[in-house]
Design a protein around this motif. Structure first.
Motif, PDB file in Angstrom:
ATOM      1  N   ALA A 109      31.615  81.713  52.786  1.00 33.21           N
ATOM      2  CA  ALA A 109      32.323  80.808  52.270  1.00 33.21           C
ATOM      3  C   ALA A 109      33.776  81.844  51.493  1.00 33.21           C
ATOM      4  O   ALA A 109      35.096  81.452  51.395  1.00 33.21           O
ATOM      5  N   SER A 110      32.885  83.334  51.076  1.00 32.34           N
ATOM      6  CA  SER A 110      33.877  83.947  51.068  1.00 32.34           C
ATOM      7  C   SER A 110      32.979  86.153  50.781  1.00 32.34           C
ATOM      8  O   SER A 110      31.497  85.841  51.452  1.00 32.34           O
ATOM      9  N   ALA A 111      33.268  86.618  50.933  1.00 37.62           N
ATOM     10  CA  ALA A 111      33.127  88.089  50.755  1.00 37.62           C
ATOM     11  C   ALA A 111      31.877  88.424  49.584  1.00 37.62           C
ATOM     12  O   ALA A 111      32.857  87.068  48.399  1.00 37.62           O
ATOM     13  N   VAL A 112      31.528  88.500  49.257  1.00 36.45           N
ATOM     14  CA  VAL A 112      30.308  88.710  47.842  1.00 36.45           C
ATOM     15  C   VAL A 112      30.831  90.273  47.725  1.00 36.45           C
ATOM     16  O   VAL A 112      30.219  91.149  48.828  1.00 36.45           O
ATOM     17  N   ASP A 113      30.750  90.367  46.333  1.00 37.15           N
ATOM     18  CA  ASP A 113      31.528  91.681  45.551  1.00 37.15           C
ATOM     19  C   ASP A 113      29.434  92.064  45.826  1.00 37.15           C
ATOM     20  O   ASP A 113      28.974  91.769  44.077  1.00 37.15           O
ATOM     21  N   PRO A 114      29.030  93.015  45.986  1.00 36.99           N
ATOM     22  CA  PRO A 114      28.019  93.786  45.632  1.00 36.99           C
ATOM     23  C   PRO A 114      27.998  94.291  44.155  1.00 36.99           C
ATOM     24  O   PRO A 114      27.083  94.565  43.778  1.00 36.99           O
ATOM     25  N   ASP A 115      29.111  94.417  43.763  1.00 35.85           N
ATOM     26  CA  ASP A 115      28.746  95.205  42.509  1.00 35.85           C
ATOM     27  C   ASP A 115      29.089  93.811  40.893  1.00 35.85           C
ATOM     28  O   ASP A 115      28.508  94.128  40.209  1.00 35.85           O
ATOM     29  N   SER A 116      29.294  93.064  41.184  1.00 35.82           N
ATOM     30  CA  SER A 116      29.672  91.482  40.668  1.00 35.82           C
ATOM     31  C   SER A 116      29.063  90.542  41.133  1.00 35.82           C
ATOM     32  O   SER A 116      30.311  89.826  41.283  1.00 35.82           O
TER      33      SER A 116
END
Length: 116
Positions: free
Chosen positions: A18-25
């Motif tokens: 559904a969306s790109a996952v922010d690996p830092d948050s």
């Protein structure tokens, strides 16, 4: 998945269609479970705050959810997850979901955060 309880476990999203996952948050989920009922909260990435409630039968979890978006607005829907246990003993939730008003099936994976 008998004998495995989600109560008090924390998960982070590691992937989503559904969306790109922010690996830092990444989005973080806190689960609670008692007598086949699951509930919890989540925040992070694109979500300011969210809540879910549902049921669990063996490895299958079905929930309804609603959350506020950092970009403004809100989203909600239903999902079904499969609880899997890795060789390290940590759990993964493989979730299929649709947003309200959208027929697109999305898949996300959340990994358990080890207790510290």
């Amino acid at each position: 998945m008998e004998g495995v309880n989600l109560n008090g476990r924390k998960f982070v999203m590691v992937s989503s269609t559904a969306s790109a996952v922010d690996p830092d948050s990444p989005t973080e989920f806190q689960y609670w479970e008692a007598d086949g009922v699951v509930w919890g909260s989540y925040t992070g990435d694109t979500v300011t705050h969210g809540r879910f409630v549902g049921t669990r039968d063996g490895a299958d979890v079905a929930i309804s959810y609603a959350h506020a978006l950092k970009a403004g607005g809100k989203a909600g829907g239903q999902s079904s997850s499969r609880v899997e246990q890795g060789e390290d003993g940590l759990l993964r939730l493989v979730e299929e979901f649709r947003f309200d008003g959208d027929d697109t099936l999305h898949v996300s994976v959340c990994a358990e955060v080890p207790a510290s």
